[in-house]
Design an enzyme around this catalytic site. Structure first.
Site, PDB file in Angstrom:
ATOM      1  N   SER A 119     -83.581 -19.578 -32.639  1.00 12.13           N
ATOM      2  CA  SER A 119     -83.906 -20.449 -33.778  1.00 12.13           C
ATOM      3  C   SER A 119     -84.313 -21.842 -33.305  1.00 12.13           C
ATOM      4  CB  SER A 119     -82.708 -20.556 -34.726  1.00 12.13           C
ATOM      5  OG  SER A 119     -81.593 -21.046 -34.019  1.00 12.13           O
ATOM      6  N   SER A 120     -83.606 -22.388 -32.325  1.00  7.41           N
ATOM      7  CA  SER A 120     -83.910 -23.763 -31.909  1.00  7.41           C
ATOM      8  C   SER A 120     -85.289 -23.834 -31.258  1.00  7.41           C
ATOM      9  CB  SER A 120     -82.829 -24.304 -30.978  1.00  7.41           C
ATOM     10  OG  SER A 120     -82.646 -23.431 -29.890  1.00  7.41           O
ATOM     11  N   ASP A 164     -87.045 -19.253 -23.749  1.00  5.40           N
ATOM     12  CA  ASP A 164     -87.066 -19.237 -25.219  1.00  5.40           C
ATOM     13  C   ASP A 164     -88.318 -19.924 -25.768  1.00  5.40           C
ATOM     14  OD1 ASP A 164     -84.458 -18.461 -24.583  1.00  5.40           O
ATOM     15  OD2 ASP A 164     -83.617 -19.397 -26.361  1.00  5.40           O
TER      16      ASP A 164
END
Ligand code: MEV
Length: 335
Positions: A119-120, A164
């Site tokens: 999510s971040s 990520d």
């Protein structure tokens, strides 16, 4: 007004070990964060975030990023979310050479916060893209990935890999080893996700693994062994690999099981993550592991049948279970 979205991800292999230079293979999924940005006349930043979870809790706040919003979720989670948005704003101001730019920002996300689905990274990638475009600059995807990495590393006090943020920026399946980030071909995988409704603190979990590595040789060896599993996994993912489709999924699942065991020995699993992993295995999944930093949040399993999904829905401690599709697009310019 500009709007960008970016996908979340699951780690097929390699989280945590990637922080120490081992390879990792995350893969983007069609759960997205959408960030809407409107320039202001002053240098203030107002952030409104709604539904940062699947449907467990809703985060709603309005105010300067300097104030702690009044919301009914654990403070470290909200502070972390605010930290990523703040760091994305700083990157956009820097990229556009507009240090005093102010913004009204709205974040809508269907990726649960801090649950291992990136999510971040998705909020940071979409935020940097939307805010720089709002200031009249269009950054190439590589630069968005770079800046998102710097933003994330800043919030996690230097303890972040590029995995990520690169995966969220470019989409698809990727391979990351140190600064070397590339897209890879991957077959369509029957991905099932189980979510325990909780979250882990990435910075704390990464620091815990580092402390273990400094104290025990076994932890060093474990990180290297995870790297070995990733290399085996990426050979299997190669569409040109000389392997039948069924054998490929079965062997990928097996490697995921090994990877989960090693993450558990590094202390980053939890009772609910282990319960979901075992429920998936017992339902006949080819393999299952936690995804992301751990501590709570999500597991990823491979199962083309409905069995794992059904089993997870009846597993105590599992709040949500769903199938995830591979997201071939990374950052998407919506408006
Ligand atoms: C978190 O999603 C993945 C970790 O490997 C940290 C990182 O790569 O920055 C635990």
């Amino acid at each position: 007004m500009t709007v960008s979205s970016a996908p979340g991800k699951v780690y097929l292999f390699g989280e945590h070990a990637v922080v120490y230079g081992e390879p990792a293979v995350p893969c983007a999924i069609e759960q997205r964060a959408t960030v809407t940005v409107e320039a202001r006349d002053d240098d203030h930043v107002r952030v409104q975030a709604s539904d940062l979870s699947l449907d467990g809790f809703t985060v709603e706040y309005t105010g300067s990023t300097a104030d702690r919003p009044d919301v009914d979720v654990p403070a470290p989670l909200v502070e972390a979310a605010m930290g990523y948005i703040d760091a994305a704003v700083e990157q956009a101001r820097d990229a556009a050479d507009a240090p005093d730019a102010g913004f009204d920002i709205t974040v809508e996300s269907d990726i649960p916060l801090g649950a291992g689905l990136g999510s971040s990274a998705a909020v940071t990638v979409a935020g940097i893209d939307a805010a720089t475009r709002e200031l009249g600059h269009r950054l190439p995807t590589g630069e968005i990935a770079n800046r998102a990495y710097r933003a994330e590393a800043e919030v996690q006090e230097g303890q972040a890999s590029r995995a990520d943020t690169f995966c969220s920026a470019v989409g698809g399946a990727v391979r990351v080893e140190g600064d070397d980030c590339r897209s890879i071909d991957a077959p369509d995988l029957p991905i099932v996700i189980g979510f325990d409704g909780g979250a882990g603190d990435t910075g704390e979990l990464v620091a815990g693994v580092r402390a273990l590595k400094e104290r025990y040789d076994f932890a060093d060896d474990t990180v290297a062994t995870i790297g070995n599993i990733v290399r085996n996994g990426e050979r299997l993912l190669d569409p040109d690999a000389d392997v039948e489709a069924d054998d490929r999924i079965a062997e990928l699942g097996r490697l995921m099981d090994f990877n989960h065991g090693l993450l558990e020995s590094l202390g980053v699993s939890s009772r609910s993550l282990d319960s979901m992993v075992w429920a998936a295995r017992e339902a006949g999944a080819h393999g299952a592991k936690l995804t992301g930093a751990g501590g709570g949040g999500c597991i990823v399993a491979l199962d083309p049948t409905p069995e794992t999904l059904t089993a997870l829905r009846f597993t105590p401690g599992c709040e949500e279970a769903f199938r995830a599709e591979l997201a071939t697009d990374g950052v998407r310019r919506v408006a």
